[in-house]
Design an enzyme around this catalytic site. Structure first.
Site, PDB file in Angstrom:
ATOM      1  N   ASN A 151       0.807  -1.235   0.000  1.00  0.00           N
ATOM      2  CA  ASN A 151       0.000   0.000   0.000  1.00  0.00           C
ATOM      3  C   ASN A 151       0.838   1.282   0.000  1.00  0.00           C
ATOM      4  O   ASN A 151       0.461   2.276  -0.613  1.00  0.00           O
ATOM      5  CB  ASN A 151      -1.016  -0.010   1.156  1.00  0.00           C
ATOM      6  CG  ASN A 151      -0.371  -0.002   2.505  1.00  0.00           C
ATOM      7  OD1 ASN A 151       0.707  -0.569   2.695  1.00  0.00           O
ATOM      8  ND2 ASN A 151      -0.995   0.646   3.451  1.00  0.00           N
ATOM      9  N   GLU A 249       3.601  -5.341  12.294  1.00  0.00           N
ATOM     10  CA  GLU A 249       2.696  -4.190  12.103  1.00  0.00           C
ATOM     11  C   GLU A 249       1.586  -4.674  11.197  1.00  0.00           C
ATOM     12  O   GLU A 249       1.795  -4.893  10.011  1.00  0.00           O
ATOM     13  CB  GLU A 249       3.452  -3.030  11.441  1.00  0.00           C
ATOM     14  CG  GLU A 249       4.635  -2.503  12.239  1.00  0.00           C
ATOM     15  CD  GLU A 249       4.201  -1.756  13.494  1.00  0.00           C
ATOM     16  OE1 GLU A 249       3.037  -1.320  13.566  1.00  0.00           O
ATOM     17  OE2 GLU A 249       5.031  -1.628  14.407  1.00  0.00           O
ATOM     18  N   CYS A 283      -3.325   1.558   6.321  1.00  0.00           N
ATOM     19  CA  CYS A 283      -3.721   0.815   7.525  1.00  0.00           C
ATOM     20  C   CYS A 283      -4.331   1.738   8.573  1.00  0.00           C
ATOM     21  O   CYS A 283      -5.026   1.286   9.467  1.00  0.00           O
ATOM     22  CB  CYS A 283      -2.515   0.091   8.092  1.00  0.00           C
ATOM     23  SG  CYS A 283      -1.126   1.196   8.378  1.00  0.00           S
ATOM     24  N   GLU A 461       7.442   0.513  16.220  1.00  0.00           N
ATOM     25  CA  GLU A 461       8.499   1.034  15.357  1.00  0.00           C
ATOM     26  C   GLU A 461       8.562   2.545  15.562  1.00  0.00           C
ATOM     27  O   GLU A 461       7.757   3.110  16.291  1.00  0.00           O
ATOM     28  CB  GLU A 461       8.205   0.670  13.897  1.00  0.00           C
ATOM     29  CG  GLU A 461       8.197  -0.839  13.684  1.00  0.00           C
ATOM     30  CD  GLU A 461       8.038  -1.287  12.246  1.00  0.00           C
ATOM     31  OE1 GLU A 461       7.562  -0.497  11.408  1.00  0.00           O
ATOM     32  OE2 GLU A 461       8.384  -2.443  11.964  1.00  0.00           O
TER      33      GLU A 461
HETATM   34  P1  NAD Z   1       0.188  -9.294   3.086  1.00  0.00           P
HETATM   35  O1  NAD Z   1       0.203  -9.802   4.484  1.00  0.00           O
HETATM   36  O2  NAD Z   1      -0.527 -10.086   2.071  1.00  0.00           O
HETATM   37  O3  NAD Z   1       1.679  -9.154   2.529  1.00  0.00           O
HETATM   38  C1  NAD Z   1       2.645  -8.354   3.162  1.00  0.00           C
HETATM   39  C2  NAD Z   1       4.023  -8.878   2.797  1.00  0.00           C
HETATM   40  O4  NAD Z   1       4.182 -10.172   3.367  1.00  0.00           O
HETATM   41  C3  NAD Z   1       4.235  -9.052   1.286  1.00  0.00           C
HETATM   42  O5  NAD Z   1       5.564  -8.709   0.973  1.00  0.00           O
HETATM   43  C4  NAD Z   1       4.001 -10.532   1.107  1.00  0.00           C
HETATM   44  O6  NAD Z   1       4.648 -11.072  -0.022  1.00  0.00           O
HETATM   45  C5  NAD Z   1       4.585 -11.097   2.385  1.00  0.00           C
HETATM   46  N1  NAD Z   1       4.111 -12.427   2.767  1.00  0.00           N
HETATM   47  C6  NAD Z   1       2.925 -13.021   2.464  1.00  0.00           C
HETATM   48  N2  NAD Z   1       2.893 -14.269   2.950  1.00  0.00           N
HETATM   49  C7  NAD Z   1       4.070 -14.483   3.590  1.00  0.00           C
HETATM   50  C8  NAD Z   1       4.627 -15.585   4.301  1.00  0.00           C
HETATM   51  N3  NAD Z   1       3.990 -16.746   4.421  1.00  0.00           N
HETATM   52  N4  NAD Z   1       5.842 -15.434   4.852  1.00  0.00           N
HETATM   53  C9  NAD Z   1       6.513 -14.271   4.735  1.00  0.00           C
HETATM   54  N5  NAD Z   1       6.054 -13.198   4.054  1.00  0.00           N
HETATM   55  C10 NAD Z   1       4.834 -13.308   3.493  1.00  0.00           C
HETATM   56  O7  NAD Z   1      -0.333  -7.810   3.170  1.00  0.00           O
HETATM   57  P2  NAD Z   1      -0.652  -6.835   1.954  1.00  0.00           P
HETATM   58  O8  NAD Z   1      -1.935  -7.280   1.331  1.00  0.00           O
HETATM   59  O9  NAD Z   1       0.554  -6.668   1.128  1.00  0.00           O
HETATM   60  O10 NAD Z   1      -0.886  -5.448   2.716  1.00  0.00           O
HETATM   61  C11 NAD Z   1      -2.092  -5.040   3.250  1.00  0.00           C
HETATM   62  C12 NAD Z   1      -2.131  -5.278   4.738  1.00  0.00           C
HETATM   63  O11 NAD Z   1      -1.044  -4.634   5.372  1.00  0.00           O
HETATM   64  C13 NAD Z   1      -3.377  -4.707   5.380  1.00  0.00           C
HETATM   65  O12 NAD Z   1      -3.886  -5.635   6.302  1.00  0.00           O
HETATM   66  C14 NAD Z   1      -2.862  -3.475   6.111  1.00  0.00           C
HETATM   67  O13 NAD Z   1      -3.623  -3.074   7.217  1.00  0.00           O
HETATM   68  C15 NAD Z   1      -1.514  -3.929   6.518  1.00  0.00           C
HETATM   69  N6  NAD Z   1      -0.668  -2.782   6.805  1.00  0.00           N
HETATM   70  C16 NAD Z   1      -0.328  -2.521   8.096  1.00  0.00           C
HETATM   71  C17 NAD Z   1       0.448  -1.417   8.408  1.00  0.00           C
HETATM   72  C18 NAD Z   1       0.858  -1.108   9.817  1.00  0.00           C
HETATM   73  O14 NAD Z   1       1.756  -0.305   9.981  1.00  0.00           O
HETATM   74  N7  NAD Z   1       0.248  -1.693  10.828  1.00  0.00           N
HETATM   75  C19 NAD Z   1       0.885  -0.581   7.384  1.00  0.00           C
HETATM   76  C20 NAD Z   1       0.511  -0.872   6.072  1.00  0.00           C
HETATM   77  C21 NAD Z   1      -0.261  -1.986   5.793  1.00  0.00           C
END
Ligand code: NAD
Length: 480
Positions: A151, A249, A283, A461
């Site tokens: 995002n 996060e 998020c 963080e």
């Molecule tokens: P996602 O969990 O699908 O993917 C995030 C990252 O994790 C990607 O690089 C993905 O390839 C990797 N990943 C996926 N499966 C994995 C595994 N089994 N092992 C290791 N890595 C793996 O999330 P997304 O769809 O890319 O992002 C959206 C989500 O992120 C939303 O839920 C949003 O709220 C959250 N988000 C949180 C914050 C925060 O600071 N709390 C900030 C931005 C986004």
């Protein structure tokens, strides 16, 4: 067609396997690049490079590392427009947002930690009367893993990498496979500024292959992850038996609580932003809006009007305020939540549909959507939707709205609008969230702790919190 490569040991290298992943241009619905789906052998290569670089990098002076990060920040600034264009194309976000937020912040992250590390100091505890002195040194961990979402691609990638490097670690980093482009441009910048080889290694690929290999690697002993809650839970399960240090996060379902005594104009303007910025894919977006009943009908009318004025357009146009969602799969997920909300009694006040007019039909565009609810107990107010969709609902008392705000498994952020100080103090103490904004939204000071409670994450963080995460304290006790 662009083919992206991994960046390992200071060089762009092809992945060992033959698996490729399509990268889409969300505004056009077309594939414009491919990235390798790196496997465990590629992660191992990156790990070996990071391991070899660690002794020298961790023994450089703070001033040297600070200067390196400063150079990366300046190089990002020098390519600001090019990076913003790439981020906007890759993610679908408005170019104005990519310029003002994403790329600006990516440079700011490196610059901030280049300075923070120079102020990070050890502690000493003199135990008076016992002739004992304890002092605590903070050592870098070693090779750490950084995994980020789609995002805010370069923004969140750099938010992890910068403190990890500043603290003296070497890094194996994986950007999201959905938006890998600016991370691959960062590799060119690292070359340009002369970051020693192996200090930062970037591997591309799917979560289930590349990400999983990083988390499973027995010698990558700390993982900083930002992404979805389900992925975070999975990572925690994989990492726990190896006792890895984890910063998670995760997702949010953030309340935006509006009292009748607020500054209406300021609240309205900010609420439109907190609802629909980045197509609601931040998020921290406030997706559940609760409004004190005496203000409700005035708010509803003004909010719908302001939302309908938002200019949904091509991400690369300066005037665009709302761009395309990141992927067709994600768009369909968001639309399915709107459908579910209707089935559960929600009333669509505006939006609700995919945009299929000429020029938009092949892209992943959606109308900014407001849904009116008469009950807080529904799927749309429980699950993270992560799109341009918010709900609105009236409330009568502080106690009632506090109950609504906390009735979620998430606890990332909350926004409160009121001019009443005592109410502010009462509410901010009781809202279950890592961050509460009062009469503002997304206002950030990078020194503050950033993170969530409940299913929104583990750890903090930002500022010294990030430097604490990326170092291991060692206490030394001397009797003299
Ligand atoms: P996602 O969990 O699908 O993917 C995030 C990252 O994790 C990607 O690089 C993905 O390839 C990797 N990943 C996926 N499966 C994995 C595994 N089994 N092992 C290791 N890595 C793996 O999330 P997304 O769809 O890319 O992002 C959206 C989500 O992120 C939303 O839920 C949003 O709220 C959250 N988000 C949180 C914050 C925060 O600071 N709390 C900030 C931005 C986004």
């Amino acid at each position: 067609m662009d083919y992206l490569s991994n960046y390992i040991n200071g060089k762009k290298v092809p992945a060992k396997g033959e698996k490729w992943i399509d990268v889409f241009h969300p505004a056009k619905g077309k594939v414009y690049a491919q990235l390798p789906d790196s496997q465990a052998a590629d992660v191992e290569e990156a790990y070996q490079a990071a391991k070899a670089a660690f002794p020298e990098w961790s023994n450089t002076t703070i001033e040297y590392r600070s200067e390196m990060l400063e150079k990366i920040a300046s190089a990002i600034e020098a390519r600001h427009e090019e990076l913003a264009q790439a981020e906007s194309k890759d993610n679908g976000k408005p170019i104005s947002l990519a310029r003002r937020v994403d790329i600006y912040r990516a440079a700011a992250n490196f610059r901030f930690f280049s300075k923070a590390i120079t102020q990070y100091s050890s502690e000493a505890h003199h135990t008076a009367g016992m002739n004992v002195m304890n002092y605590t040194i903070r050592k870098p961990i070693g090779v750490v893993g950084c995994i980020s979402p789609w995002n805010l691609p370069l923004y969140l990638f750099s938010w992890k990498i910068a403190p990890a490097l500043a603290a003296g670690n070497t890094v194996v980093a994986k950007p999201s496979e959905v938006t890998p482009y600016t991370a691959s441009m960062l590799a060119d910048i690292l070359d340009e500024v002369g970051l020693p080889k192996g200090v930062l290694n970037i591997v591309h690929g799917l979560g289930g292959s590349t990400g999983q290999a990083i988390v499973e690697h027995p010698d990558i002993t700390a993982i900083s992850f930002t992404g979805g809650t389900t992925t975070g839970a999975h990572i925690a399960r994989v990492a726990a038996p190896m006792f890895k240090k984890l910063s998670l996060e995760l997702g949010g379902k953030n309340p935006n609580i509006i009292f009748a005594d607020c500054n209406f104009e300021q609240m309205l303007k900010t609420t439109v932003q907190s609802s629909f910025s980045n197509q609601g894919q931040i998020c921290l977006c406030g997706s559940r809006i609760y409004v004190e009943r005496s203000l409700y009908s005035k708010f509803k009318k003004a909010f719908v009007e302001a939302t309908e004025k938002l200019r949904v357009g091509m991400p690369n146009e300066d005037a665009t305020q709302v761009g395309a969602l990141v992927s067709e799969e994600h768009l369909n997920k968001v639309l399915s939540y709107v459908q579910k909300a209707k089935e559960e009694g929600g009333k669509i006040l505006t939006g609700g549909n995919r945009i299929t007019k000429e020029g938009f039909a092949s892209g992943y565009f959606m109308e900014p959507t407001i849904i009116e609810l008469d009950s807080n107990d529904c799927t749309i107010n429980r699950d993270e939707v992560f799109g341009p969709v918010v709900t609105i609902m009236p409330f009568d008392t502080e106690e009632e709205v506090l109950g609504y705000a906390n009735a979620t498994k998430y606890g990332l952020s909350a926004t409160l609008w009121t001019e009443n100080l005592s109410r502010t103090m009462r509410m901010t103490e009781e809202i279950q969230a890592g961050i509460v904004w009062v009469n503002t939204w997304l206002t950030r000071d990078l020194r503050t702790p950033f993170g969530g409670v409940k299913a929104s994450g583990v750890g903090r963080e930002g500022g010294f919190y990030a430097l604490d995460f990326f170092t291991e304290p060692k206490n030394i006790c001397i009797r003299f």
